[in-house]
Enzyme design. Structure first.
Site, short mmCIF file in Angstrom:
data_model
loop_
_atom_site.label_atom_id
_atom_site.label_comp_id
_atom_site.label_asym_id
_atom_site.label_seq_id
_atom_site.Cartn_x
_atom_site.Cartn_y
_atom_site.Cartn_z
N SER A 1 0.83 -1.21 0.00
CA SER A 1 0.00 0.00 0.00
C SER A 1 0.86 1.26 0.00
O SER A 1 0.47 2.29 -0.56
CB SER A 1 -1.00 0.01 1.16
OG SER A 1 -0.35 0.21 2.39
N ASN A 2 2.04 1.18 0.61
CA ASN A 2 2.94 2.35 0.54
C ASN A 2 3.49 2.54 -0.86
O ASN A 2 3.64 3.68 -1.32
CB ASN A 2 4.07 2.21 1.57
CG ASN A 2 3.63 2.67 2.95
OD1 ASN A 2 3.46 3.86 3.19
ND2 ASN A 2 3.40 1.72 3.84
N ILE B 1 15.94 -7.93 6.80
CA ILE B 1 16.90 -6.95 7.31
C ILE B 1 18.01 -6.78 6.27
O ILE B 1 18.61 -7.77 5.84
CB ILE B 1 17.46 -7.40 8.67
CG1 ILE B 1 16.32 -7.39 9.70
CG2 ILE B 1 18.60 -6.49 9.12
CD1 ILE B 1 16.68 -8.00 11.03
N ASN C 1 13.37 3.98 4.92
CA ASN C 1 12.41 2.98 5.39
C ASN C 1 11.23 3.71 6.04
O ASN C 1 11.39 4.80 6.56
CB ASN C 1 13.09 2.08 6.43
CG ASN C 1 12.16 1.02 6.99
OD1 ASN C 1 11.40 0.38 6.25
ND2 ASN C 1 12.17 0.83 8.30
N HIS D 1 8.32 3.14 9.02
CA HIS D 1 8.07 2.27 10.17
C HIS D 1 6.82 2.77 10.92
O HIS D 1 6.68 3.98 11.14
CB HIS D 1 9.29 2.29 11.10
CG HIS D 1 9.13 1.38 12.27
ND1 HIS D 1 9.29 0.01 12.19
CD2 HIS D 1 8.80 1.64 13.56
CE1 HIS D 1 9.07 -0.53 13.36
NE2 HIS D 1 8.77 0.42 14.21
N ASP E 1 15.80 0.00 12.27
CA ASP E 1 14.91 1.13 12.59
C ASP E 1 15.60 2.21 13.42
O ASP E 1 14.98 2.87 14.25
CB ASP E 1 13.64 0.62 13.33
CG ASP E 1 12.85 -0.37 12.49
OD1 ASP E 1 12.86 -0.23 11.25
OD2 ASP E 1 12.24 -1.28 13.07
N GLN F 1 -1.57 7.85 7.61
CA GLN F 1 -0.49 8.85 7.72
C GLN F 1 0.73 8.41 6.93
O GLN F 1 1.42 9.23 6.33
CB GLN F 1 -0.12 9.07 9.20
CG GLN F 1 -1.23 9.67 10.01
CD GLN F 1 -1.68 11.01 9.47
OE1 GLN F 1 -0.85 11.85 9.10
NE2 GLN F 1 -2.98 11.21 9.37
N GLU F 2 1.02 7.10 6.96
CA GLU F 2 2.18 6.59 6.21
C GLU F 2 2.08 7.00 4.74
O GLU F 2 3.06 7.41 4.12
CB GLU F 2 2.26 5.06 6.30
CG GLU F 2 2.60 4.53 7.68
CD GLU F 2 2.79 3.02 7.69
OE1 GLU F 2 3.32 2.46 6.72
OE2 GLU F 2 2.40 2.39 8.68
C1 GRF Z 1 3.71 -0.60 6.88
O1 GRF Z 1 2.99 -0.51 8.06
C2 GRF Z 1 5.12 -0.10 7.05
O2 GRF Z 1 5.22 0.93 7.99
C3 GRF Z 1 5.84 -1.32 7.57
O3 GRF Z 1 5.26 -2.41 6.88
C4 GRF Z 1 3.94 -2.05 6.47
C5 GRF Z 1 3.91 -2.22 4.99
O4 GRF Z 1 2.63 -2.06 4.44
N1 GRF Z 1 7.26 -1.20 7.37
P1 GRF Z 1 2.43 -2.01 2.89
O5 GRF Z 1 3.04 -3.30 2.31
O6 GRF Z 1 3.13 -0.80 2.36
O7 GRF Z 1 0.96 -1.96 2.68
#
Ligand code: GRF
Length: 210
Positions: A15-16, A98, A113, A115, A151, A179-180
């Protein structure tokens, strides 16, 4: 200004990645995603890439079994892909491995990254559960540069969300995720504008574009 070339590493639903794609398509981000690499063949992130005409590559972790240092050998393979695609900035977007010094050294201050906590609180896995267990009233997300400590690298941007008494991992995760999706493209845009520098342990935002 030429758009910066992004390489995205992702293991899951992506989703990001989708948020970055959307920001680029909406002309809010001066970037292009040159390649998406996954360690999972069935990662939804790869499907998303394909849907948007972006090259997606599955690199099988099993291909390095038997190497003296399989983790480094795997990262070497990723590095080759990144170099081949002329990648300027690497994004870890739900990448569940990692990364080793092979990638960190090659992409020092050029790998970010995201988080799901306000670092340095709750690094590692299950950050939202950790936040609920600690009873914090505010949590959020962090975009940071990737260093050897998991992290731990210089913090670029953070966003906070309230934690409610009735929250579950699912409800808190959803609030943070929203928010991400805003934060990651913003951090990438700062990089694209040449407005990030690292001094000691801190990432600084420069006011003027370089
Ligand atoms: C997110 O919550 C991100 O912060 C963490 O892993 C998740 C990834 O979600 N590192 P997506 O695959 O981007 O939906």
């Amino acid at each position: 200004m030429r758009p910066i070339r992004l390489g995205v590493l992702a293991s899951g639903r992506g989703s990001n990645l989708q948020a970055i794609i959307a920001a680029i398509e909406a002309n809010k981000l001066d970037a292009t995603i040159a390649v998406v690499v996954s360690n999972k063949q069935d990662a939804v992130a790869l499907e998303r890439a394909q849907r948007h005409g972006i090259k997606g590559i599955f690199l099988n972790p099993k291909s390095v079994v038997g190497e003296p240092d399989p983790r480094m050998a795997y990262d070497q393979k990723i590095l080759e892909v990144l170099i081949e695609h002329d990648i300027q900035l690497v994004l870890l977007a739900g990448y569940m491995k990692i990364v080793t010094s092979v990638l960190i050294d090659a992409y020092r201050w050029r790998m970010m990254n995201i988080h799901p906590s306000l670092l340095p609180s709750f690094p590692g896995l299950n950050a939202q559960q950790q936040a609920l267990d600690a009873g914090v009233k505010v949590s959020g997300c962090t975009v940071h540069f990737v260093t050897e400590g998991v992290d731990e690298g210089p913090i670029i941007l953070q966003a906070s969300v309230p934690v409610n008494e009735s929250d579950t991992v699912a409800s808190l995760s959803a609030r943070i995720l929203e928010q991400e999706h805003q934060l990651f493209p913003r951090a990438v845009q700062l990089f694209a504008e040449g407005r990030l520098s690292v001094e000691g342990k801190k990432a600084k935002r420069l006011e003027n574009a370089s």
